[in-house]
Design a protein around this motif. Structure first.
Motif, PDB file in Angstrom:
ATOM      1  N   ILE A   1      22.306  67.503  60.134  1.00  0.00           N
ATOM      2  CA  ILE A   1      23.869  67.264  59.405  1.00  0.00           C
ATOM      3  C   ILE A   1      23.695  68.045  58.408  1.00  0.00           C
ATOM      4  N   TYR A   2      24.828  68.835  57.860  1.00  0.00           N
ATOM      5  CA  TYR A   2      25.380  69.416  56.727  1.00  0.00           C
ATOM      6  C   TYR A   2      26.404  68.608  56.286  1.00  0.00           C
ATOM      7  N   GLY A   3      26.403  68.407  54.742  1.00  0.00           N
ATOM      8  CA  GLY A   3      27.667  67.843  54.246  1.00  0.00           C
ATOM      9  C   GLY A   3      28.587  68.862  53.914  1.00  0.00           C
ATOM     10  N   ASN A   4      28.487  70.266  54.032  1.00  0.00           N
ATOM     11  CA  ASN A   4      29.425  71.189  54.165  1.00  0.00           C
ATOM     12  C   ASN A   4      29.391  72.361  54.943  1.00  0.00           C
ATOM     13  N   TYR A   5      30.385  73.067  55.187  1.00  0.00           N
ATOM     14  CA  TYR A   5      30.217  74.190  56.133  1.00  0.00           C
ATOM     15  C   TYR A   5      29.197  75.444  55.746  1.00  0.00           C
ATOM     16  N   LYS A   6      29.462  75.622  54.360  1.00  0.00           N
ATOM     17  CA  LYS A   6      28.770  76.499  53.625  1.00  0.00           C
ATOM     18  C   LYS A   6      27.034  76.576  54.158  1.00  0.00           C
ATOM     19  N   GLU A   7      26.773  75.148  53.826  1.00  0.00           N
ATOM     20  CA  GLU A   7      25.317  74.980  54.111  1.00  0.00           C
ATOM     21  C   GLU A   7      24.664  75.093  55.510  1.00  0.00           C
ATOM     22  N   LEU A   8      25.561  74.935  56.411  1.00  0.00           N
ATOM     23  CA  LEU A   8      25.268  75.289  57.819  1.00  0.00           C
ATOM     24  C   LEU A   8      25.129  76.590  57.985  1.00  0.00           C
ATOM     25  N   LEU A   9      26.056  77.526  57.379  1.00  0.00           N
ATOM     26  CA  LEU A   9      26.309  79.108  57.737  1.00  0.00           C
ATOM     27  C   LEU A   9      24.954  79.761  56.954  1.00  0.00           C
ATOM     28  N   GLU A  10      24.453  78.960  56.249  1.00  0.00           N
ATOM     29  CA  GLU A  10      23.154  79.425  55.465  1.00  0.00           C
ATOM     30  C   GLU A  10      21.908  79.292  56.241  1.00  0.00           C
TER      31      GLU A  10
ATOM     32  N   VAL B   1      36.123  82.074  60.227  1.00  0.00           N
ATOM     33  CA  VAL B   1      35.601  83.217  60.807  1.00  0.00           C
ATOM     34  C   VAL B   1      34.881  84.154  60.154  1.00  0.00           C
ATOM     35  N   LYS B   2      35.649  84.679  59.032  1.00  0.00           N
ATOM     36  CA  LYS B   2      35.092  85.554  58.200  1.00  0.00           C
ATOM     37  C   LYS B   2      33.869  85.407  57.474  1.00  0.00           C
ATOM     38  N   LYS B   3      33.868  83.983  56.996  1.00  0.00           N
ATOM     39  CA  LYS B   3      32.566  83.616  56.182  1.00  0.00           C
ATOM     40  C   LYS B   3      31.401  83.516  57.260  1.00  0.00           C
ATOM     41  N   ALA B   4      31.672  83.110  58.469  1.00  0.00           N
ATOM     42  CA  ALA B   4      30.604  82.898  59.581  1.00  0.00           C
ATOM     43  C   ALA B   4      29.966  84.440  59.964  1.00  0.00           C
ATOM     44  N   ALA B   5      30.906  85.166  60.100  1.00  0.00           N
ATOM     45  CA  ALA B   5      30.549  86.503  60.531  1.00  0.00           C
ATOM     46  C   ALA B   5      30.044  87.221  59.495  1.00  0.00           C
ATOM     47  N   GLU B   6      30.252  86.934  58.220  1.00  0.00           N
ATOM     48  CA  GLU B   6      29.560  87.475  56.907  1.00  0.00           C
ATOM     49  C   GLU B   6      28.195  86.929  56.924  1.00  0.00           C
ATOM     50  N   LYS B   7      27.756  86.049  57.436  1.00  0.00           N
ATOM     51  CA  LYS B   7      26.450  85.194  57.453  1.00  0.00           C
ATOM     52  C   LYS B   7      25.794  85.705  58.767  1.00  0.00           C
ATOM     53  N   GLY B   8      26.394  86.661  59.800  1.00  0.00           N
ATOM     54  CA  GLY B   8      25.682  86.576  60.777  1.00  0.00           C
ATOM     55  C   GLY B   8      25.725  85.983  62.040  1.00  0.00           C
ATOM     56  N   LYS B   9      26.682  85.029  61.884  1.00  0.00           N
ATOM     57  CA  LYS B   9      26.835  84.238  63.012  1.00  0.00           C
ATOM     58  C   LYS B   9      27.829  84.732  64.203  1.00  0.00           C
ATOM     59  N   HIS B  10      27.368  84.526  65.445  1.00  0.00           N
ATOM     60  CA  HIS B  10      28.567  84.859  66.539  1.00  0.00           C
ATOM     61  C   HIS B  10      29.578  83.642  66.316  1.00  0.00           C
ATOM     62  N   VAL B  11      30.973  83.863  66.644  1.00  0.00           N
ATOM     63  CA  VAL B  11      31.848  83.007  66.484  1.00  0.00           C
ATOM     64  C   VAL B  11      32.629  82.649  67.751  1.00  0.00           C
ATOM     65  N   PHE B  12      32.735  81.463  67.936  1.00  0.00           N
ATOM     66  CA  PHE B  12      33.488  81.015  68.949  1.00  0.00           C
ATOM     67  C   PHE B  12      34.554  79.990  68.274  1.00  0.00           C
ATOM     68  N   CYS B  13      35.838  80.323  68.560  1.00  0.00           N
ATOM     69  CA  CYS B  13      37.066  79.625  67.712  1.00  0.00           C
ATOM     70  C   CYS B  13      37.911  79.203  68.360  1.00  0.00           C
ATOM     71  N   GLU B  14      38.603  77.827  68.105  1.00  0.00           N
ATOM     72  CA  GLU B  14      39.705  77.285  68.623  1.00  0.00           C
ATOM     73  C   GLU B  14      40.728  78.410  68.698  1.00  0.00           C
ATOM     74  N   LYS B  15      41.687  77.984  69.579  1.00  0.00           N
ATOM     75  CA  LYS B  15      42.980  78.667  69.521  1.00  0.00           C
ATOM     76  C   LYS B  15      43.944  77.917  68.846  1.00  0.00           C
ATOM     77  N   PRO B  16      44.912  78.702  68.373  1.00  0.00           N
ATOM     78  CA  PRO B  16      45.146  79.951  68.053  1.00  0.00           C
ATOM     79  C   PRO B  16      44.050  80.406  67.049  1.00  0.00           C
ATOM     80  N   ALA B  17      43.586  81.745  67.310  1.00  0.00           N
ATOM     81  CA  ALA B  17      42.587  81.992  66.323  1.00  0.00           C
ATOM     82  C   ALA B  17      43.090  82.518  65.089  1.00  0.00           C
ATOM     83  N   ALA B  18      44.369  82.862  65.016  1.00  0.00           N
ATOM     84  CA  ALA B  18      44.947  82.990  63.735  1.00  0.00           C
ATOM     85  C   ALA B  18      46.290  82.727  63.628  1.00  0.00           C
ATOM     86  N   LEU B  19      47.066  82.765  62.633  1.00  0.00           N
ATOM     87  CA  LEU B  19      48.623  82.431  62.520  1.00  0.00           C
ATOM     88  C   LEU B  19      49.569  83.786  62.619  1.00  0.00           C
ATOM     89  N   THR B  20      48.769  84.966  62.593  1.00  0.00           N
ATOM     90  CA  THR B  20      49.806  86.150  62.717  1.00  0.00           C
ATOM     91  C   THR B  20      48.630  87.175  63.389  1.00  0.00           C
TER      92      THR B  20
END
Length: 340
Positions: free
Chosen positions: A54-63, A83-102
């Protein structure tokens, strides 16, 4: 060679608890090794689903170097950032819809994924249920003749939940983003065609100004017309219908077959009113997780799924423009090929 993808979950969102975490547990090629949240519920959720870290924040998990991929079920407005933060840490990304707003947001985040050589998929789980492949087979066989129109309805009753994120404009709330995206995706997917022009209108909540329902007409590049309605203020409906020159197909459990223990249903009606009912079975959330995990294990980036996300957002952008201008709107043409 690894046989399972090691997953991390960002947040304790309800969709994760209700559908995706059970799917990850059932998947043959995936395991959840960590979850991140500052929510007090995270300990109970981790215990319930056997998540060891368990991590208390998302950044720790991505590390965490022991995580291969992340599932992002955050509010819509936060998808692009994480999504960008995860990708920059080399994680493959499975994102809920809608993936973006535009469309622009979608293009930017997918470009970051490509730059960092990670895979991206938007969570349109319905498409992995075998009933839709069977519908396409029936269409291709010519049994209902040439398809002339497709109708899609998807709704649920949100009720008096003013604190729900779906009622927050700043977080990307509203029926078009929440359920209308499914309607548009299914039209494009089943008909294997792209919108040329759209017209859409909404009914909005007077307090939040969020669209509670949306109705749209889509003119497709193959000459077929599609009509959709999506809402958060009606009883649960999730179905589509295709009407051809010789018959029609009805799919009454198009989006939520899990309510019926994974059983899909296809009703084929002939010119004279004769009909048959076909049943297909599959747990679409598990199939979705297994599909993407398989892509990760094989190292095969599903390029067409990334392009699909951009095109779906392009159609949603056009719907929003149509709503604002109260007129038909052209959808920009994209030239890259999608293989579905």
């Amino acid at each position: 060679m690894a046989t399972k993808v090691r997953w991390g979950i960002l947040s304790t969102a309800q969709i994760a608890q209700a559908e995706l975490l059970p799917a990850f547990m059932d998947a043959s090629n995936a395991e959840v090794v960590a979850i991140a949240s500052s929510n007090n519920k995270v300990n109970d959720i981790a215990s319930k689903f056997g998540i060891p870290t368990i991590y208390g924040n998302y950044k720790e998990l991505l590390e965490d170097p022991n995580i291969d991929a992340v599932y992002i079920p955050l509010p819509n407005a936060l998808h692009s950032t994480w999504v960008k933060k995860a990708a920059e840490k080399g994680k493959h990304v499975f994102c809920e819809k809608p993936a973006a707003l535009t469309e622009k947001q979608a293009e930017e985040m997918i470009e970051v994924c490509k730059k960092n050589n990670v895979m991206f998929m938007e969570a349109f789980m319905y498409q992995f249920h075998p009933q839709h492949k069977r519908v396409k087979e029936i269409i291709a066989s010519g049994e209902i003749g040439d398809v002339k129109i497709m109708r899609v309805s998807l709704s649920f009753f949100l009720g008096d939940e003013t604190q729900n994120i779906r009622m927050n404009q700043k977080l990307g709330g509203g029926s078009l983003y929440d359920v209308g995206c499914y309607c548009i995706h299914s039209i494009r997917n089943i008909l294997h065609a792209e919108p040329n022009r759209v017209f859409a209108s909404t009914q909005t909540d007077p307090n939040s100004q969020v669209d509670m329902s949306v109705t749209g007409i889509i003119e497709l590049d193959n000459g077929v017309t599609a009509v959709f309605d999506a809402a958060m203020d009606r009883t649960r409906v999730g179905q589509y219908e295709l009407i051809g020159t010789k018959g029609s197909i009805q799919v009454p459990r198009a989006f939520t077959p899990q309510i019926f223990n994974g059983e899909g249903q296809i009703v084929v009606i002939g010119e004279n009113g004769d009909h048959r009912v076909e049943h297909t079975y599959g747990h679409q959330y598990t199939l979705e997780v297994e599909y993407f995990s398989g892509c990760v294990l094989k190292g095969e980036i599903p390029e067409h799924l990334m392009e699909n996300t951009i095109r779906n957002m392009s159609a949603i952008d056009a719907c929003i423009e149509s709503i604002d201008k109260e007129t038909l709107v052209n959808v920009p043409t994209r030239h890259s090929k999608i293989t579905k």
